[in-house]
Write an enzyme that holds these catalytic residues in place. Structure first.
Site: not given
Ligand code: 5RP
Length: 222
Positions: A33-34, A85, A98, A100, A107
């Site tokens: 993720g970002s 993470d 988690k 998204g 993960e």
């Molecule tokens: C990916 C995830 C990410 O940790 C989650 O979506 C958060 O993303 P971001 O750091 O872009 O806000 O679970 O599967």
């Protein structure tokens, strides 16, 4: 501060937390993720201080390799000290939603192997009760409709995330309208539905440390 600046701040805080504890043999588990990307970019400047990484997704693996950080197969490393993470939601008990980014299964596996799971997130992710963010559930493709019907019986409204195939060949159902008062219980219940690969609740194995980026600085919760 913008949301990206808050993400960068927690990535930096996580880096400063782990750096003194790393040695030449250290392997670091890295999420997707970002926010995790900000962490990877900051970590790359110190790549001579540790051995390499274990990745939670193909996307993260590519980013690590682009930085020249060795990426190991999880089966070849056993357990390791840190998993870093992001999250889509967290509560004060450090239970998370988690997935998204559709990387929830890997993960969860990498988090399970780590002695310490450090979650990094901006303050928008903190909620009093999990469930405002639709709960991702990874499913074997042929079981999608069956699993969706079973989830409706649990009170959720599953929506098929069209066009997404996970690194494991699964598909994602995003479950809306859940008020998750007992995250551990729901995590277990959904995992028991035949055809579910995993669900995005990280309650049975929550984060150990949460670094939350706020406009007044990084708050660390344990
Ligand atoms: C990916 C995830 C990410 O940790 C989650 O979506 C958060 O993303 P971001 O750091 O872009 O806000 O679970 O599967």
């Amino acid at each position: 501060m913008t949301q990206d600046e808050l993400k960068q701040a927690v990535a930096q805080a996580a880096l400063e937390y782990i750096l003194p504890k790393l040695d030449k043999d250290s392997v670091i588990g890295i999420g997707t993720g970002s926010t995790a990307n900000f962490f990877i970019d900051a970590l790359a400047e110190h790549k001579d201080l540790f051995d390499g990484a274990v990745s939670s997704s193909k996307a993260t693996e590519d980013r690590l390799k682009d930085h020249g950080i060795p990426v190991y197969d999880l089966n070849s490393v056993g357990s390791f000290e840190f998993y870093i993470d992001g999250a889509d939601e967290t509560n004060e008990r450090l239970e998370l939603i988690k997935g998204g980014g559709a990387a929830l299964t890997r993960e969860k596996i990498v988090a399970a192997c780590a002695k310490e799971f450090i979650c990094i997130a901006d303050e928008s992710k903190m909620v009093p009760m999990l469930g405002q963010f639709p709960l991702p559930v990874e499913v074997i493709p042929m079981a999608r409709s069956f699993v969706a019907r079973e989830i409706v019986k649990l009170g959720g409204d599953p929506v098929y995330r069209e066009g997404v195939i996970t690194d494991n060949g699964g598909v994602i159902l995003d479950v809306h309208n859940l008020k998750i008062a007992s995250p551990m219980e729901l995590e277990e219940k959904i995992n028991q539905i035949t055809g579910v690969i995993t669900n995005g609740l990280f309650a049975l194995r929550p984060a150990d440390v949460l670094m939350l980026g706020t406009s007044t600085g990084v708050n660390t919760l344990k």
